[in-house]
Design a protein around this motif. Sequence first.
Motif, PDB file in Angstrom:
ATOM      1  N   GLU A 140       0.826  -1.194   0.000  1.00  0.00           N
ATOM      2  CA  GLU A 140       0.000   0.000   0.000  1.00  0.00           C
ATOM      3  C   GLU A 140       0.871   1.258   0.000  1.00  0.00           C
ATOM      4  N   VAL A 141       0.590   2.145  -0.947  1.00  0.00           N
ATOM      5  CA  VAL A 141       1.298   3.414  -1.059  1.00  0.00           C
ATOM      6  C   VAL A 141       0.283   4.525  -0.819  1.00  0.00           C
ATOM      7  N   HIS A 142       0.579   5.404   0.139  1.00  0.00           N
ATOM      8  CA  HIS A 142      -0.329   6.485   0.506  1.00  0.00           C
ATOM      9  C   HIS A 142       0.053   7.765  -0.250  1.00  0.00           C
ATOM     10  N   PRO A 143      -0.927   8.492  -0.773  1.00  0.00           N
ATOM     11  CA  PRO A 143      -0.619   9.755  -1.444  1.00  0.00           C
ATOM     12  C   PRO A 143      -0.343  10.865  -0.431  1.00  0.00           C
ATOM     13  N   LEU A 144       0.592  11.747  -0.766  1.00  0.00           N
ATOM     14  CA  LEU A 144       0.959  12.859   0.103  1.00  0.00           C
ATOM     15  C   LEU A 144       1.264  14.069  -0.771  1.00  0.00           C
ATOM     16  N   LEU A 145       0.613  15.187  -0.484  1.00  0.00           N
ATOM     17  CA  LEU A 145       0.805  16.414  -1.240  1.00  0.00           C
ATOM     18  C   LEU A 145       1.736  17.340  -0.462  1.00  0.00           C
ATOM     19  N   ALA A 146       2.794  17.811  -1.117  1.00  0.00           N
ATOM     20  CA  ALA A 146       3.742  18.746  -0.505  1.00  0.00           C
ATOM     21  C   ALA A 146       3.594  20.092  -1.202  1.00  0.00           C
ATOM     22  N   LEU A 147       3.212  21.112  -0.454  1.00  0.00           N
ATOM     23  CA  LEU A 147       3.028  22.458  -1.000  1.00  0.00           C
ATOM     24  C   LEU A 147       4.230  23.309  -0.615  1.00  0.00           C
ATOM     25  N   LEU A 148       4.871  23.925  -1.610  1.00  0.00           N
ATOM     26  CA  LEU A 148       6.056  24.735  -1.347  1.00  0.00           C
ATOM     27  C   LEU A 148       5.653  26.143  -0.948  1.00  0.00           C
ATOM     28  N   ASP A 149       5.801  26.473   0.330  1.00  0.00           N
ATOM     29  CA  ASP A 149       5.671  27.812   0.886  1.00  0.00           C
ATOM     30  C   ASP A 149       4.389  28.567   0.508  1.00  0.00           C
ATOM     31  N   PRO A 150       3.207  27.978   0.774  1.00  0.00           N
ATOM     32  CA  PRO A 150       1.965  28.716   0.503  1.00  0.00           C
ATOM     33  C   PRO A 150       1.719  29.769   1.580  1.00  0.00           C
ATOM     34  N   THR A 151       0.958  30.810   1.234  1.00  0.00           N
ATOM     35  CA  THR A 151       0.617  31.807   2.248  1.00  0.00           C
ATOM     36  C   THR A 151      -0.554  31.341   3.091  1.00  0.00           C
ATOM     37  N   ASP A 152      -1.461  30.559   2.498  1.00  0.00           N
ATOM     38  CA  ASP A 152      -2.651  30.115   3.212  1.00  0.00           C
ATOM     39  C   ASP A 152      -3.141  28.816   2.574  1.00  0.00           C
ATOM     40  N   ILE A 153      -3.611  27.899   3.409  1.00  0.00           N
ATOM     41  CA  ILE A 153      -4.181  26.639   2.921  1.00  0.00           C
ATOM     42  C   ILE A 153      -5.597  26.541   3.451  1.00  0.00           C
ATOM     43  N   ARG A 154      -6.555  26.366   2.549  1.00  0.00           N
ATOM     44  CA  ARG A 154      -7.957  26.246   2.943  1.00  0.00           C
ATOM     45  C   ARG A 154      -8.520  24.923   2.444  1.00  0.00           C
ATOM     46  N   THR A 155      -9.302  24.305   3.295  1.00  0.00           N
ATOM     47  CA  THR A 155     -10.049  23.118   2.902  1.00  0.00           C
ATOM     48  C   THR A 155     -11.484  23.316   3.345  1.00  0.00           C
ATOM     49  N   PRO A 156     -12.450  23.179   2.428  1.00  0.00           N
ATOM     50  CA  PRO A 156     -13.835  23.298   2.879  1.00  0.00           C
ATOM     51  C   PRO A 156     -14.183  22.125   3.787  1.00  0.00           C
ATOM     52  N   PRO A 157     -14.962  22.388   4.836  1.00  0.00           N
ATOM     53  CA  PRO A 157     -15.296  21.283   5.738  1.00  0.00           C
ATOM     54  C   PRO A 157     -16.159  20.245   5.042  1.00  0.00           C
ATOM     55  N   ARG A 158     -15.878  18.998   5.338  1.00  0.00           N
ATOM     56  CA  ARG A 158     -16.684  17.898   4.809  1.00  0.00           C
ATOM     57  C   ARG A 158     -17.920  17.761   5.680  1.00  0.00           C
ATOM     58  N   PRO A 159     -19.023  17.286   5.117  1.00  0.00           N
ATOM     59  CA  PRO A 159     -20.236  17.119   5.917  1.00  0.00           C
ATOM     60  C   PRO A 159     -19.987  16.224   7.131  1.00  0.00           C
ATOM     61  N   GLY A 160     -20.379  16.713   8.289  1.00  0.00           N
ATOM     62  CA  GLY A 160     -20.229  15.934   9.521  1.00  0.00           C
ATOM     63  C   GLY A 160     -18.868  16.042  10.174  1.00  0.00           C
ATOM     64  N   THR A 161     -17.960  16.837   9.591  1.00  0.00           N
ATOM     65  CA  THR A 161     -16.629  16.991  10.183  1.00  0.00           C
ATOM     66  C   THR A 161     -16.263  18.466  10.221  1.00  0.00           C
ATOM     67  N   SER A 162     -15.275  18.762  10.997  1.00  0.00           N
ATOM     68  CA  SER A 162     -14.708  20.101  10.975  1.00  0.00           C
ATOM     69  C   SER A 162     -13.207  19.950  10.823  1.00  0.00           C
ATOM     70  N   ALA A 163     -12.661  20.676   9.877  1.00  0.00           N
ATOM     71  CA  ALA A 163     -11.233  20.555   9.600  1.00  0.00           C
ATOM     72  C   ALA A 163     -10.660  21.925   9.293  1.00  0.00           C
ATOM     73  N   SER A 164      -9.403  22.097   9.647  1.00  0.00           N
ATOM     74  CA  SER A 164      -8.718  23.327   9.291  1.00  0.00           C
ATOM     75  C   SER A 164      -7.248  23.022   9.078  1.00  0.00           C
ATOM     76  N   CYS A 165      -6.632  23.785   8.215  1.00  0.00           N
ATOM     77  CA  CYS A 165      -5.190  23.683   7.980  1.00  0.00           C
ATOM     78  C   CYS A 165      -4.581  25.013   8.347  1.00  0.00           C
ATOM     79  N   ALA A 166      -3.670  25.000   9.266  1.00  0.00           N
ATOM     80  CA  ALA A 166      -2.973  26.241   9.624  1.00  0.00           C
ATOM     81  C   ALA A 166      -1.866  26.482   8.616  1.00  0.00           C
ATOM     82  N   PRO A 167      -1.722  27.706   8.138  1.00  0.00           N
ATOM     83  CA  PRO A 167      -0.639  27.961   7.192  1.00  0.00           C
ATOM     84  C   PRO A 167       0.709  27.805   7.883  1.00  0.00           C
TER      85      PRO A 167
END
Length: 179
Positions: A140-167
């Motif tokens: 099993e190989v898991h996907p992983l996204l690496a973002l180079l130096d973003p100012t802000d990362i936003r993810t819309p919350p999924r139904p039934g969950t609350s999520a946030s990404c701190a920059p």
Amino acid sequence: MPTPAELARLALHPDDDLAPNRPGEALLVALDRDPGHARRLRPDPRRRALTAEQTAGEALDRLEGASWHTLHSLPLPGGDRIHHLLIGPGGLFAVHALYARKQRVLIADPMVTLGRHDPEPVLRRLRAAADRASHALTAEVHPLLALLDPTDIRTPPRPGTSASCAPPTSRPWPAWAPY
């Protein structure tokens, strides 16, 4: 103890051995073959992609002493490739490096939007590459996204969950997000 003949039989030809690939090896080859126009109004996007892959590769290579090993620029059948394959006690990870310097990033599964650019199905392609690598490696190989130096990362919350990404702080290395 193996004999020299057995070691020679087990050794890979240097063209077939993937371990010495540098971060962004495929992009370096592509840029050497076709450097692009000398008089471009905007920089070649392959150069930014190369910067992202090299920066992520350097960050991953620093994990070598902590039981992790990284292979860079792994070709997949069909002409696609994995930017980095991270191997360690936590499993196998197909790492995709994305240049996001000084841009806001919106991650709305499976689309990723960088700044004012149109959304692209980056997560779908990343998951497909991880699935192909899983099939090739029979693990099993898991996907992983690496973002180079973003100012802000936003993810819309999924139904039934609350999520946030701190920059991340203004560090010149990637922010990591499993997908």
